[in-house]
Design an enzyme around this catalytic site. Structure first.
Site, mmCIF file in Angstrom:
data_model
loop_
_atom_site.group_PDB
_atom_site.id
_atom_site.type_symbol
_atom_site.label_atom_id
_atom_site.label_comp_id
_atom_site.label_asym_id
_atom_site.label_seq_id
_atom_site.Cartn_x
_atom_site.Cartn_y
_atom_site.Cartn_z
ATOM 1 N N LYS A 1 5.878 -21.162 -4.699
ATOM 2 C CA LYS A 1 4.794 -21.419 -3.750
ATOM 3 C C LYS A 1 3.897 -22.489 -4.390
ATOM 4 O O LYS A 1 2.882 -22.184 -5.023
ATOM 5 C CB LYS A 1 3.982 -20.162 -3.463
ATOM 6 C CG LYS A 1 4.802 -19.004 -2.856
ATOM 7 C CD LYS A 1 5.294 -18.076 -3.922
ATOM 8 C CE LYS A 1 5.853 -16.772 -3.360
ATOM 9 N NZ LYS A 1 6.882 -16.876 -2.372
ATOM 10 N N ASP B 1 -5.884 -10.255 -23.691
ATOM 11 C CA ASP B 1 -6.968 -10.519 -24.649
ATOM 12 C C ASP B 1 -7.930 -11.616 -24.204
ATOM 13 O O ASP B 1 -8.541 -12.290 -25.060
ATOM 14 C CB ASP B 1 -6.384 -10.889 -26.024
ATOM 15 C CG ASP B 1 -5.729 -9.702 -26.717
ATOM 16 O OD1 ASP B 1 -5.988 -8.560 -26.299
ATOM 17 O OD2 ASP B 1 -4.952 -9.919 -27.665
ATOM 18 N N LYS C 1 0.788 -11.756 -8.569
ATOM 19 C CA LYS C 1 1.512 -11.570 -9.822
ATOM 20 C C LYS C 1 0.674 -12.189 -10.938
ATOM 21 O O LYS C 1 0.615 -13.415 -11.071
ATOM 22 C CB LYS C 1 2.891 -12.245 -9.794
ATOM 23 C CG LYS C 1 3.835 -11.709 -8.717
ATOM 24 C CD LYS C 1 3.792 -12.536 -7.469
ATOM 25 C CE LYS C 1 4.802 -12.045 -6.441
ATOM 26 N NZ LYS C 1 4.641 -12.746 -5.141
ATOM 27 N N HIS D 1 11.901 -19.521 -4.496
ATOM 28 C CA HIS D 1 10.820 -18.615 -4.145
ATOM 29 C C HIS D 1 9.449 -19.186 -4.520
ATOM 30 O O HIS D 1 8.437 -18.519 -4.379
ATOM 31 C CB HIS D 1 11.054 -17.272 -4.865
ATOM 32 C CG HIS D 1 10.172 -16.159 -4.428
ATOM 33 N ND1 HIS D 1 9.176 -15.644 -5.230
ATOM 34 C CD2 HIS D 1 10.127 -15.446 -3.278
ATOM 35 C CE1 HIS D 1 8.566 -14.641 -4.600
ATOM 36 N NE2 HIS D 1 9.113 -14.521 -3.409
ATOM 37 N N HIS E 1 0.200 -8.870 -3.005
ATOM 38 C CA HIS E 1 1.340 -9.756 -3.258
ATOM 39 C C HIS E 1 1.146 -10.584 -4.529
ATOM 40 O O HIS E 1 1.930 -11.481 -4.822
ATOM 41 C CB HIS E 1 1.515 -10.674 -2.035
ATOM 42 C CG HIS E 1 2.795 -11.419 -1.983
ATOM 43 N ND1 HIS E 1 2.864 -12.798 -1.962
ATOM 44 C CD2 HIS E 1 4.080 -10.985 -1.955
ATOM 45 C CE1 HIS E 1 4.114 -13.187 -1.904
ATOM 46 N NE2 HIS E 1 4.875 -12.112 -1.894
ATOM 47 N N ASP F 1 -0.610 -36.627 -3.987
ATOM 48 C CA ASP F 1 -1.113 -37.904 -4.508
ATOM 49 C C ASP F 1 -1.125 -37.975 -6.029
ATOM 50 O O ASP F 1 -1.910 -38.742 -6.617
ATOM 51 C CB ASP F 1 -2.525 -38.183 -3.978
ATOM 52 C CG ASP F 1 -2.523 -38.539 -2.497
ATOM 53 O OD1 ASP F 1 -1.422 -38.652 -1.913
ATOM 54 O OD2 ASP F 1 -3.616 -38.692 -1.921
#
Length: 429
Positions: free
Chosen positions: A349, A186, A181, A347, A179, A354
């Site tokens: 995450k 370089d 991405k 979408h 899952h 604090d």
């Protein structure tokens, strides 16, 4: 007339009960089938209703966005992207500027205008002598023709297996997906976050990604090399890691590797929530916390921490929405504030605590992400980056409405029944 499973047998002594075990097994089997079929049937029903609803009310409303914003974390520049078109422009520019090596790992890679633009950029990089390595998830892209991933000679492509043995046993650890991405160019520039590759995500979904420029790029390079070497087929080359002289505990990548029983992302959430003294802001696409994470949020709220969770009011996975709602009553009663994103799919995450601690990555707070999928989240302790993520949270709040306990308690009785019926599906998500 069906025989009864228990019957008395006359005898000179005490009454004996003879059990018809074949009948018991028959009734037990029927009960098990009903118990298993009920949540599946309920899920199918809500999916059908949502399909009709989405035709009338598509998730395509405009939403607030912000330009990319950068901050320095020691020797690394971190840039936050909250709009897909801006992110894709930066990613494509990095690939087109590559001189030595490109690592690309994605969950979904659509065969559309955006997907083809990435494909061409990778092919062009290989043509000019850049080493190009690509990982994509086979299951997530079953609807995409396999020929789309036939990249030119010089591009090494790893297809994460579409079907794994644990699927037959509903074992998420042995059936979860890749899952993640990630893009690394370089050893200098890298990207990670929630964005897949496709036109839909460029302008219609609200998500969050981070670009790193500097020595901390090693965190994502190392993550890519580990999964490549773990899952490569014999015809693909082994990648060598170069190691890193930099030790930067304020910026680290936490990587879930379920096949190796490594699950640090859940741990960083629990540790950081337990430390919270002022506020906890969490943004999630699919929020189905386990008992420990839910308990940590409730404990934080009980000690006076401002705990806010922002989720889509309607996501692209309606069953996940219903399973998440099963937690709302407990959270709201415990003082956790819930905000519902309006009109579009969020979408991201992310979390910030604090004004100091931040995580951005690919993992949802649900069982599949935290114990089943290969996932990666940056964990960063930096006031500047936390401030940027808090600004993004406030921006998303402006496109949300707060769900109150009073409103939630007034929901329709049939809704409450459906939530209970579908609750056995939570371990699968």
């Amino acid at each position: 007339m069906n025989p009864v499973p228990f019957r008395s047998v006359k005898s000179a002594g005490p009454v004996r009960v003879q059990i018809d075990w074949s009948t018991v097994r028959k009734y037990a089997t029927r009960a098990a089938v009903v118990a298993a079929a009920a949540p599946v049937a309920a899920a199918a029903a809500v999916m059908g209703l949502e399909r009709v609803r989405r035709q009338q009310y598509p998730l395509d409303s405009p939403f607030p966005t912000a330009p990319p914003a950068s901050t320095e974390v020691d020797d690394t520049t971190a840039t936050v992207y909250t709009y897909g078109a801006d992110l894709y422009a930066a990613m494509l520019d990095a690939i087109r500027s590559a001189r030595h090596q490109v690592f690309l790992e994605t969950y979904i890679w659509k065969d559309d205008e955006v997907g083809r633009e990435f494909k061409q950029a990778l092919a062009d990089a290989a043509d000019r002598g850049v080493e190009v390595f690509v990982v994509y998830d086979g299951f997530a892209n079953l609807v995409v023709p396999r020929t789309f991933y036939d990249l030119p000679r010089g591009v090494h492509v790893l297809r994460f297996p579409a079907f794994r043995p644990g699927l037959l046993m509903l074992d998420v650890r042995r059936s979860g997906r890749d899952h993640r991405k990630i893009l690394v160019v370089d050893d200098e520039i890298s990207f990670v976050g929630g964005y897949n590759i496709g036109e839909l995500y460029a302008t219609k979904w609200r998500d969050t990604h981070v670009r790193l420029v500097g020595p901390s790029t090693w965190e994502l390079r190392n993550a890519f090399i580990d999964i490549w070497n773990r899952w490569r087929t014999p015809d693909l080359p082994m990648l060598q890691d170069v190691g890193s002289p930099l030790w930067l505990p304020r910026l680290r990548a936490a990587r879930n590797a379920p096949s190796e029983l490594v699950f640090p992302i859940r741990g960083i959430y629990l540790d950081s929530i337990d430390r919270a003294c002022s506020h906890v802001y969490i943004t999630q696409a699919y929020f189905i916390p386990d008992e420990d994470i839910q308990a940590a949020l409730l404990a934080a709220a009980a000690r006076g921490v401002d705990v806010r969770v922002l989720v889509p009011e309607r996501s692209n996975h309606v069953v996940a929405d219903w399973l998440a709602r099963g937690h709302y009553a407990t959270l709201l009663r415990g003082g956790v504030r819930i905000f519902l994103y309006q009109g579009a799919m969020i979408h991201a995450k992310t979390a910030t605590i604090d004004g100091r601690w931040t995580t951005v990555g690919t993992a949802n707070i649900d069982r599949l992400s935290l114990t089943g999928n290969y996932e990666i989240n940056l964990e960063v302790v930096d006031d500047g980056l936390a401030g940027q993520l808090e600004a993004a949270f406030r921006m998303d709040e402006s496109n949300s409405r707060e769900l109150t306990l009073e409103e939630w308690q007034r929901r329709h009785p049939l809704t409450k029944i459906a939530e209970r019926v579908m609750s056995p599906l939570r371990p699968l998500l």
